[in-house]
Write a protein that holds these residues in place. Structure first.
Motif, short mmCIF file in Angstrom:
data_model
loop_
_atom_site.label_atom_id
_atom_site.label_comp_id
_atom_site.label_asym_id
_atom_site.label_seq_id
_atom_site.Cartn_x
_atom_site.Cartn_y
_atom_site.Cartn_z
N ARG B 384 0.83 -1.19 0.00
CA ARG B 384 0.00 0.00 0.00
C ARG B 384 0.87 1.25 0.00
O ARG B 384 1.26 1.77 1.03
N PHE B 385 1.25 1.69 -1.18
CA PHE B 385 1.91 3.00 -1.22
C PHE B 385 1.38 3.83 -2.38
O PHE B 385 0.82 3.31 -3.34
N LEU B 386 1.54 5.13 -2.26
CA LEU B 386 1.10 6.05 -3.29
C LEU B 386 2.28 6.90 -3.73
O LEU B 386 3.25 7.05 -3.01
N LYS B 387 2.17 7.45 -4.94
CA LYS B 387 3.13 8.44 -5.40
C LYS B 387 2.47 9.80 -5.25
O LYS B 387 1.39 10.03 -5.81
N VAL B 388 3.06 10.66 -4.47
CA VAL B 388 2.50 12.00 -4.30
C VAL B 388 3.53 13.02 -4.76
O VAL B 388 4.58 13.15 -4.15
N PHE B 389 3.23 13.71 -5.84
CA PHE B 389 4.14 14.67 -6.48
C PHE B 389 5.53 14.06 -6.65
O PHE B 389 6.54 14.69 -6.37
N GLY B 390 5.57 12.81 -7.09
CA GLY B 390 6.85 12.15 -7.38
C GLY B 390 7.46 11.45 -6.19
O GLY B 390 8.41 10.69 -6.34
N ASN B 391 6.94 11.68 -4.98
CA ASN B 391 7.49 11.04 -3.78
C ASN B 391 6.66 9.82 -3.40
O ASN B 391 5.44 9.85 -3.49
N ARG B 392 7.35 8.79 -2.94
CA ARG B 392 6.63 7.59 -2.57
C ARG B 392 6.21 7.66 -1.10
O ARG B 392 7.00 7.94 -0.23
N ILE B 393 4.95 7.41 -0.85
CA ILE B 393 4.43 7.42 0.51
C ILE B 393 3.86 6.03 0.82
O ILE B 393 2.96 5.57 0.13
N ASN B 394 4.40 5.38 1.84
CA ASN B 394 3.88 4.09 2.28
C ASN B 394 2.72 4.35 3.24
O ASN B 394 2.91 4.92 4.31
N LEU B 395 1.52 3.94 2.84
CA LEU B 395 0.32 4.25 3.62
C LEU B 395 0.34 3.57 4.98
O LEU B 395 -0.11 4.13 5.98
N ASP B 396 0.86 2.33 5.05
CA ASP B 396 0.92 1.63 6.34
C ASP B 396 1.87 2.33 7.30
O ASP B 396 1.58 2.48 8.48
N GLU B 397 3.02 2.78 6.77
CA GLU B 397 3.97 3.51 7.61
C GLU B 397 3.37 4.80 8.13
O GLU B 397 3.53 5.16 9.30
N LEU B 398 2.68 5.51 7.23
CA LEU B 398 2.07 6.78 7.60
C LEU B 398 1.02 6.57 8.69
O LEU B 398 0.97 7.28 9.70
N GLU B 399 0.19 5.54 8.46
CA GLU B 399 -0.87 5.23 9.42
C GLU B 399 -0.28 4.91 10.80
O GLU B 399 -0.74 5.41 11.82
N ASN B 400 0.79 4.09 10.79
CA ASN B 400 1.48 3.74 12.02
C ASN B 400 2.00 4.95 12.76
O ASN B 400 1.85 5.09 13.97
N LYS B 401 2.65 5.82 12.00
CA LYS B 401 3.26 7.01 12.57
C LYS B 401 2.19 7.86 13.26
O LYS B 401 2.38 8.37 14.36
N LEU B 402 1.04 8.01 12.59
CA LEU B 402 -0.04 8.81 13.16
C LEU B 402 -0.62 8.11 14.39
O LEU B 402 -0.87 8.75 15.41
N ASN B 403 -0.80 6.79 14.29
CA ASN B 403 -1.35 6.04 15.43
C ASN B 403 -0.46 6.14 16.65
O ASN B 403 -0.93 6.37 17.76
N ILE B 404 0.86 5.97 16.44
CA ILE B 404 1.81 6.03 17.55
C ILE B 404 1.72 7.38 18.26
O ILE B 404 1.85 7.48 19.47
N ASN B 405 1.45 8.41 17.46
CA ASN B 405 1.36 9.75 18.04
C ASN B 405 -0.05 10.09 18.53
O ASN B 405 -0.41 11.26 18.69
N GLY B 406 -0.85 9.06 18.73
CA GLY B 406 -2.16 9.26 19.35
C GLY B 406 -3.26 9.70 18.41
O GLY B 406 -4.30 10.20 18.84
N CYS B 407 -3.04 9.53 17.10
CA CYS B 407 -4.10 9.90 16.16
C CYS B 407 -4.64 8.64 15.50
O CYS B 407 -3.99 8.05 14.64
N LEU B 408 -5.80 8.21 15.92
CA LEU B 408 -6.39 7.01 15.35
C LEU B 408 -6.96 7.32 13.98
O LEU B 408 -7.79 8.22 13.84
N CYS B 409 -6.50 6.60 12.97
CA CYS B 409 -6.93 6.92 11.62
C CYS B 409 -6.74 5.73 10.69
O CYS B 409 -6.12 4.72 11.05
N ALA B 410 -7.24 5.87 9.47
CA ALA B 410 -6.97 4.92 8.40
C ALA B 410 -6.53 5.73 7.19
O ALA B 410 -7.15 6.74 6.85
#
Lengths: 80, 468
Positions: B384-410
């Motif tokens: 699960r990753f996307l290309k955003v303006f040429g940069n690769r974003i791993n959605l699972d990593e992003l979700e994890n990062k937000l969750n760890i910082n207390g933001c529950l999201c998908a």
């Protein structure tokens, strides 16, 4: 809303600015959100708000709030 | 090895930067001086890059002299730099002299080694309590954004072999004149630098965006013959009415960094043919140093959506879940084989001792097939990753990062538009704040939406297909 108000509020909306910021001093790359992606968003929003079509020279010249006013004036938008 | 090759082009202009020019002999001279400052070559050097001669020469010198180097584009905030520094403990840092005066940087500096142009080489206070594999040459970020500590480990062989393949299919020569459009610490930007330097060509260094008048003025004043761009660059060029541009010296342009949609491909196919410009669509990953495949311009019309065929000296094939080879028109994961496949990843300095873990084989994570003529197509992604303006974003990593910082999201979405789903106004504000700090991406590349509940199956796994 006057054209000037409409013009200023477009900048506030596109660059997510609150009222504490003086929009008249804004320049390209002067704030983080006004990068090349923000620039294309600004162009699209101004075209929509004033129902105009920018030419390439307009797009690459619109490097500040003031410059944008000049360009829109040239395209027939009345700021007075 | 590299410098020996550059010596053939001694009197050629390598860089044009502002009003200064720099010859290939200057690269060798300053490059040797740079390497001479190292008390040993087996220490990590962090290079805070910009599109300028100083940092490119230091990079070339590092590769030439087997000095392992981590390349990172100058971040917006020095705190981002500190997180990388703390994680990789580089013994030397090459950065702008102005940044070396920053309080945070001063705190980790033990001494100033030397200055060149407006850059400085500093020694840090860190103990080098980690080993570095002798094949490691360069560390590049996987995402192009600075908000991650995951880097790709590349060897000198990786860099040279990929450059050689690209030079061959793009037919780059010392007569080429390229103008920069991408940061050189980004694998695509770096491949443009590598291929032109190894060909003795000239590089016009600029940090201007293509929506600035200065870019087009520089392009025409220096008679540039080529440039590259990610899909967003091409979108902007269409908005700038590429069809009306007068750019007679441009002989070819390249596109990589994500999928260019069919409409845009057709537009550039038509307009480039009118202007007698060759248009190369290419595919790759940082894990393959840069390039994996390219589409020959003559097939653009017939194979518009194809990523083409493997680069010279590389091989592409498709496998099923059990790693069995698939035939034409059967869909599976794209596998690439070549000497440009990276050694592996690193998440901190303690991973740098590891040797080559891939043995020239890369599981791309892209799902696709090849047609009866051997042209490859991508239809989806395994991870699960996307290309955003040429940069690769791993959605699972992003979700994890937000969750760890207390933001529950998908996290979900499509290319150039990440969607973050939260369940309250409170979480939305939290997410907005975190994203601003952790994601080095323009806010128009993502949006946050409030939903009643994050859909999950009986085992608690998020059902992404039910979102948006």
């Amino acid at each position: 809303m006057t054209n000037l108000e409409k013009y200023s509020s477009t900048y506030k909306k596109v660059f997510e600015l609150d009222d504490s910021i003086d929009v008249t001093t804004l320049t390209f790359q002067g704030i983080p959100l006004w990068d090349s992606i923000g620039h294309m968003n600004l162009i699209a929003s101004l075209e929509e708000a004033f129902n105009v079509q920018f030419e390439i020279d307009d797009i690459i010249d619109l490097s500040s709030y003031e410059k944008g006013k000049e360009i829109l004036t040239k395209l027939g938008v009345d700021f007075n | 090895m590299i410098f020996e090759r550059l010596n053939q082009f001694r009197n050629n202009i390598a860089f044009i930067e502002k009003n200064n020019t720099c010859n290939y002999s200057d690269i060798i001279e300053y490059g040797i001086k740079f390497a001479d400052k190292f008390y040993t070559k087996n220490i990590l050097c962090l290079i805070v890059t910009g599109n300028n001669a100083a940092t490119i020469i230091s990079y070339l010198s590092a590769v030439e002299h087997n000095i392992p180097a981590l390349l990172v584009n100058k971040p917006k905030k020095n705190t981002e730099l500190l997180s990388i520094i703390n994680n990789y403990k580089p013994k030397y840092i090459f950065l702008s002299t102005q940044d070396s005066f920053d309080e945070n940087i001063k705190n980790i500096t033990s001494k100033q080694i030397y200055s060149i142009f407006d850059y400085s080489l500093i020694e840090t206070i860190y103990d080098t309590d980690y080993d570095i594999h002798h094949d490691l040459s360069i560390l590049l970020t996987t995402s192009g954004s600075t908000g991650t500590n995951k880097y790709v480990r590349l060897s000198k062989k990786n860099i040279l072999s990929n450059a050689q393949s690209i030079i061959q299919y793009l037919n780059i020569s010392e007569n080429d004149r390229v103008i920069t459009t991408l940061p050189f610490s980004y694998s695509y930007g770096l491949s443009i630098i590598n291929t032109h330097i190894l060909s003795g060509a000239s590089i016009m260094l600029s940090e201007y965006s293509i929506i600035q008048r200065e870019f087009w003025q520089l392009l025409s004043a220096t008679n540039a013959t080529t440039f590259g761009g990610v899909p967003y660059t091409y979108e902007m060029m269409q908005r700038l009415k590429f069809e009306r541009m007068n750019i007679p010296n441009i002989s070819y342009i390249t596109q990589a960094g994500g999928r260019l949609n069919t409409n845009l491909t057709q537009y550039f196919l038509e307009e480039c043919s009118k202007k007698n410009i060759q248009f190369f669509k290419m595919y790759g990953q940082t894990e393959a140093t840069a390039r994996i495949s390219y589409l020959e311009p003559k097939y653009l019309y017939e194979k518009t959506d194809s990523i083409g065929k493997a680069i010279p000296n590389g091989e592409l094939f498709v496998v099923d879940e059990n790693n069995n080879y698939l035939s034409s028109n059967e869909t599976g994961e794209l596998i690439y084989k070549g000497s440009n496949v990276c050694m592996g990843y690193a998440e901190s300095c303690y991973d740098l001792h590891t040797g080559d873990e891939n043995n020239g084989i890369l599981h791309t994570g892209d799902i696709g097939y090849y047609d009866k003529d051997g042209f490859f197509y991508i239809t989806g992604r395994k991870k699960r990753f996307l290309k955003v303006f040429g940069n690769r974003i791993n959605l699972d990593e992003l979700e994890n990062k937000l969750n760890i910082n207390g933001c529950l999201c998908a996290c979900s979405g499509v290319d150039d538009k990440i969607k973050i789903y939260v369940c309250s106004e409170d979480m939305k504000n939290k997410a907005a704040l975190l994203l601003k700090d952790t994601l080095d991406i323009h806010p128009s590349g993502y949006s946050i939406e409030i939903i009643k509940e994050i859909p999950r199956n009986s085992t608690g796994k998020i059902q992404y297909s039910l979102l948006g």
